[in-house]
Scaffold this motif. Sequence first.
Motif, PDB file in Angstrom:
ATOM      1  N   ARG A  13       0.853  -1.183   0.000  1.00 57.12           N
ATOM      2  CA  ARG A  13       0.000   0.000   0.000  1.00 57.12           C
ATOM      3  C   ARG A  13       0.896   1.241   0.000  1.00 57.12           C
ATOM      4  O   ARG A  13       2.039   1.186   0.471  1.00 57.12           O
ATOM      5  N   ALA A  14       0.373   2.348  -0.478  1.00 54.52           N
ATOM      6  CA  ALA A  14       1.149   3.593  -0.524  1.00 54.52           C
ATOM      7  C   ALA A  14       1.710   3.947   0.856  1.00 54.52           C
ATOM      8  O   ALA A  14       2.843   4.419   0.961  1.00 54.52           O
ATOM      9  N   ALA A  15       0.963   3.677   1.904  1.00 56.03           N
ATOM     10  CA  ALA A  15       1.407   4.005   3.267  1.00 56.03           C
ATOM     11  C   ALA A  15       2.620   3.189   3.711  1.00 56.03           C
ATOM     12  O   ALA A  15       3.257   3.531   4.713  1.00 56.03           O
ATOM     13  N   ASP A  16       2.962   2.120   2.974  1.00 57.99           N
ATOM     14  CA  ASP A  16       4.115   1.282   3.324  1.00 57.99           C
ATOM     15  C   ASP A  16       5.452   1.891   2.905  1.00 57.99           C
ATOM     16  O   ASP A  16       6.507   1.438   3.355  1.00 57.99           O
ATOM     17  N   ALA A  17       5.431   2.882   2.026  1.00 54.48           N
ATOM     18  CA  ALA A  17       6.675   3.408   1.451  1.00 54.48           C
ATOM     19  C   ALA A  17       7.696   3.870   2.485  1.00 54.48           C
ATOM     20  O   ALA A  17       8.884   3.544   2.350  1.00 54.48           O
ATOM     21  N   ALA A  44      11.106   4.330  -2.885  1.00 55.51           N
ATOM     22  CA  ALA A  44      10.112   3.460  -2.252  1.00 55.51           C
ATOM     23  C   ALA A  44       8.713   3.788  -2.749  1.00 55.51           C
ATOM     24  O   ALA A  44       7.914   2.885  -3.037  1.00 55.51           O
ATOM     25  N   ILE A  45       8.405   5.074  -2.884  1.00 51.09           N
ATOM     26  CA  ILE A  45       7.091   5.488  -3.395  1.00 51.09           C
ATOM     27  C   ILE A  45       6.909   4.981  -4.820  1.00 51.09           C
ATOM     28  O   ILE A  45       5.850   4.435  -5.163  1.00 51.09           O
ATOM     29  N   ALA A  46       7.927   5.133  -5.654  1.00 51.27           N
ATOM     30  CA  ALA A  46       7.846   4.670  -7.039  1.00 51.27           C
ATOM     31  C   ALA A  46       7.728   3.146  -7.107  1.00 51.27           C
ATOM     32  O   ALA A  46       6.974   2.603  -7.921  1.00 51.27           O
ATOM     33  N   PHE A  47       8.464   2.448  -6.254  1.00 51.00           N
ATOM     34  CA  PHE A  47       8.408   0.988  -6.206  1.00 51.00           C
ATOM     35  C   PHE A  47       6.992   0.518  -5.879  1.00 51.00           C
ATOM     36  O   PHE A  47       6.428  -0.325  -6.564  1.00 51.00           O
ATOM     37  N   VAL A  48       6.422   1.077  -4.816  1.00 49.74           N
ATOM     38  CA  VAL A  48       5.071   0.689  -4.401  1.00 49.74           C
ATOM     39  C   VAL A  48       4.059   1.046  -5.485  1.00 49.74           C
ATOM     40  O   VAL A  48       3.174   0.241  -5.811  1.00 49.74           O
ATOM     41  N   ALA A  49       4.180   2.226  -6.086  1.00 48.55           N
ATOM     42  CA  ALA A  49       3.256   2.636  -7.152  1.00 48.55           C
ATOM     43  C   ALA A  49       3.353   1.691  -8.345  1.00 48.55           C
ATOM     44  O   ALA A  49       2.346   1.364  -8.977  1.00 48.55           O
ATOM     45  N   GLY A  50       4.555   1.210  -8.647  1.00 52.53           N
ATOM     46  CA  GLY A  50       4.748   0.284  -9.765  1.00 52.53           C
ATOM     47  C   GLY A  50       4.124  -1.080  -9.540  1.00 52.53           C
ATOM     48  O   GLY A  50       3.898  -1.840 -10.485  1.00 52.53           O
ATOM     49  N   LEU A  51       3.840  -1.409  -8.284  1.00 56.18           N
ATOM     50  CA  LEU A  51       3.204  -2.688  -7.959  1.00 56.18           C
ATOM     51  C   LEU A  51       1.688  -2.605  -7.969  1.00 56.18           C
ATOM     52  O   LEU A  51       1.008  -3.637  -7.987  1.00 56.18           O
ATOM     53  N   ASP A  52       1.152  -1.398  -7.946  1.00 54.09           N
ATOM     54  CA  ASP A  52      -0.283  -1.199  -7.846  1.00 54.09           C
ATOM     55  C   ASP A  52      -1.023  -1.896  -8.989  1.00 54.09           C
ATOM     56  O   ASP A  52      -0.710  -1.700 -10.161  1.00 54.09           O
ATOM     57  N   GLY A  53      -1.957  -2.730  -8.617  1.00 51.93           N
ATOM     58  CA  GLY A  53      -2.778  -3.414  -9.610  1.00 51.93           C
ATOM     59  C   GLY A  53      -2.155  -4.650 -10.232  1.00 51.93           C
ATOM     60  O   GLY A  53      -2.782  -5.296 -11.082  1.00 51.93           O
TER      61      GLY A  53
END
Length: 183
Positions: A13-17, A44-53
Amino acid sequence: MLLTERLLLRPFRAADAPVLSAYRSDPQVARYQGWDAPFPIESAIAFVAGLDGRDPRGEGWFQYAVELRGTGALIGDVGANRHDQGRQAEIGFTLAPRYQGHGYAAEAVGRVVHHLLAEEGLHRVHASVDARNERSARLLERLGFRREGLEVQSQWWKGEWTDDLRYAVLAGEWPGSAASGSA
């Protein structure tokens, strides 16, 4: 989502970054991994965003966030890279230093491998480990992975030649899989 007695393995989740950035910024955590420390919050934000969906059953990497049940603390991650038309997967894992040595990594990795082999029906799961990373090699061996080989000075990694250990386990060797006959 995958559950164990102590852990919840879930999508990031975004909050995990911020927590992801913190544990991946530890030089000892990053030593044998594909990133350098520090691991900036922007990464970290970009990594998590890249996993979304991302679909955990699709080909390519899917990264599970490893959460401690009861507290909700993010303690690490386990990645599975499905390939060969979904018949095989490579795994990788990272745990925050304060949670190492408590069996959480074995519990999380074991759960992902069980999911892949026994529940999803993959044929083989493998891992590549820097030969100096003795703790990760021992973890894989405890889980029943077979050491398949050592590639001497096969990787130019962070400014030096390193040896690469190869591990794997087949569905027929994994307890509880239909292929093992103990389902």
